[in-house]
Design an enzyme around this catalytic site. Sequence first.
Site, PDB file in Angstrom:
ATOM      1  N   ARG A 198       0.832  -1.215   0.000  1.00  0.00           N
ATOM      2  CA  ARG A 198       0.000   0.000   0.000  1.00  0.00           C
ATOM      3  C   ARG A 198       0.862   1.259   0.000  1.00  0.00           C
ATOM      4  O   ARG A 198       0.623   2.191  -0.753  1.00  0.00           O
ATOM      5  CB  ARG A 198      -0.891   0.048   1.243  1.00  0.00           C
TER       6      ARG A 198
ATOM      7  N   GLU B 206     -14.986 -12.622   7.919  1.00  0.00           N
ATOM      8  CA  GLU B 206     -14.897 -11.918   6.631  1.00  0.00           C
ATOM      9  C   GLU B 206     -14.675 -12.887   5.480  1.00  0.00           C
ATOM     10  O   GLU B 206     -13.540 -13.180   5.110  1.00  0.00           O
ATOM     11  CB  GLU B 206     -13.759 -10.884   6.667  1.00  0.00           C
TER      12      GLU B 206
ATOM     13  N   LYS C 201     -18.615  -9.739   8.052  1.00  0.00           N
ATOM     14  CA  LYS C 201     -18.025  -8.710   7.182  1.00  0.00           C
ATOM     15  C   LYS C 201     -18.062  -9.236   5.766  1.00  0.00           C
ATOM     16  O   LYS C 201     -17.414 -10.236   5.460  1.00  0.00           O
ATOM     17  CB  LYS C 201     -16.590  -8.405   7.621  1.00  0.00           C
TER      18      LYS C 201
ATOM     19  N   SER D 105     -14.568  -2.606   1.438  1.00  0.00           N
ATOM     20  CA  SER D 105     -14.666  -1.801   0.207  1.00  0.00           C
ATOM     21  C   SER D 105     -14.104  -2.562  -0.992  1.00  0.00           C
ATOM     22  O   SER D 105     -14.530  -2.300  -2.126  1.00  0.00           O
ATOM     23  CB  SER D 105     -14.012  -0.435   0.373  1.00  0.00           C
ATOM     24  N   GLY D 106     -13.169  -3.462  -0.775  1.00  0.00           N
ATOM     25  CA  GLY D 106     -12.775  -4.434  -1.795  1.00  0.00           C
ATOM     26  C   GLY D 106     -12.222  -3.914  -3.110  1.00  0.00           C
ATOM     27  O   GLY D 106     -12.333  -4.612  -4.118  1.00  0.00           O
ATOM     28  N   GLY D 107     -11.666  -2.702  -3.136  1.00  0.00           N
ATOM     29  CA  GLY D 107     -11.111  -2.184  -4.377  1.00  0.00           C
ATOM     30  C   GLY D 107     -12.022  -1.187  -5.081  1.00  0.00           C
ATOM     31  O   GLY D 107     -11.693  -0.690  -6.155  1.00  0.00           O
TER      32      GLY D 107
ATOM     33  N   ARG E 239      -9.213   0.428   2.264  1.00  0.00           N
ATOM     34  CA  ARG E 239      -8.770   1.284   1.156  1.00  0.00           C
ATOM     35  C   ARG E 239      -9.665   2.502   0.920  1.00  0.00           C
ATOM     36  O   ARG E 239      -9.176   3.607   0.710  1.00  0.00           O
ATOM     37  CB  ARG E 239      -8.658   0.459  -0.134  1.00  0.00           C
TER      38      ARG E 239
HETATM   39  P1  13P Z   1     -10.928  -3.041   1.981  1.00  0.00           P
HETATM   40  O1  13P Z   1     -12.007  -2.142   2.495  1.00  0.00           O
HETATM   41  O2  13P Z   1      -9.751  -2.309   1.401  1.00  0.00           O
HETATM   42  O3  13P Z   1     -11.453  -4.124   1.088  1.00  0.00           O
HETATM   43  O4  13P Z   1     -10.308  -3.803   3.225  1.00  0.00           O
HETATM   44  C1  13P Z   1     -11.151  -4.378   4.164  1.00  0.00           C
HETATM   45  C2  13P Z   1     -10.472  -5.467   4.854  1.00  0.00           C
HETATM   46  O5  13P Z   1     -10.590  -5.600   6.053  1.00  0.00           O
HETATM   47  C3  13P Z   1      -9.676  -6.448   4.062  1.00  0.00           C
HETATM   48  O6  13P Z   1      -9.321  -7.531   4.871  1.00  0.00           O
END
Ligand code: 13P
Length: 338
Positions: free
Chosen positions: A31, A176, A218, A260-262, A294
């Site tokens: 990152r 998650e 999550k 948020s996943g990208g 992110r």
């Molecule tokens: P993002 O919101 O960037 O997807 O990250 C969340 C997270 O906890 C990844 O393990």
Amino acid sequence: MTDLVAVARSLFTSGKGLLAADESVQTATKRLAAYGIPAGEEMRRQYRDLFLLSPGAEDYLSGIILFSETLLQKGNDKKLFPASLSARGILPGVKVDGGTEPFPASPKEFITNGLFDLPERLIEYKKQGAVFTKWRAVTVIEGDQLPTAAAIHENMKRLATYAKTVQAAGMVPILEPEVLITGSHSRARCRKVLEEVLGTLLSVIEEQSVDRASLVLKTSMVLAGSENERKDTPEEVAKDTVEVLMATVPRQIAGVVFLSGGQTPDQATENLSAISAFGKAQHAPWPMTFSYARALQEEALALWQGKEENVPAAREAFIARLRKVSEALGAGSGEAGA
Ligand code: 13P
């Protein structure tokens, strides 16, 4: 004894959500490198300080997920990070999975490790101030071939074992099962996969008699793959996401948080807003909020560039994004819809 249900529910205080600041050393390095920031332990400490000690973040954050290294680090205020967060009313949590590795039976898929020494590690994390935990599994979509049922089942089984182990140790588990956005798949394909993943997870949780009331899910949103040209509208995302959740997730769990996943910060905000509104209209039985890494950090990192003099501007951008994401939850966001 800790009241786990009360802790889990307090993560869903109205208008508040979670910051995922639990990037492993490897992910944090990646990152920071994306912004030309060289990483090392001290730079990672400054990176955490930037977000964790942002004044005003406590107005929008009920909890922050930390990486184990951060539990033992001090901020520029010379206090251990978990103590500073607790003093501001932000619950400290910790990522406890050991990351992923290729799944032997299907090497393009991944399996999450970290169960074997988990009980011992939990004792340490608890002493260090963590009150909740997170375990991430990933599901890859590739055409109609992936994911395989075997990979889903193994990952969900490990998530359920993790949840039981964490509850026994007196901490709240966040489960998650991320469905990765990478690929050219359609939103419909993502919906089907998420439905299978969550359906499997909830049936394994039932089999293993995991307590549901202190459990937080999550999840990914239902989205077309990042290489698919079709752009989903927030209303489409909201309908598919809420419908899948309502079909698979029991009403007893403490709540649902989204990764948020990208997605870009704006997409993650707009989609959350639509999900929140649609969830209320459908009387979704659990509270929902954000747990972004992110989408909450990107704008601030671009301004910060690893330089002390940029901290005020970076924090201003972080707080501005937190405010937008919190507003996306709408009024009464912390309450269950029915
Ligand atoms: P993002 O919101 O960037 O997807 O990250 C969340 C997270 O906890 C990844 O393990």
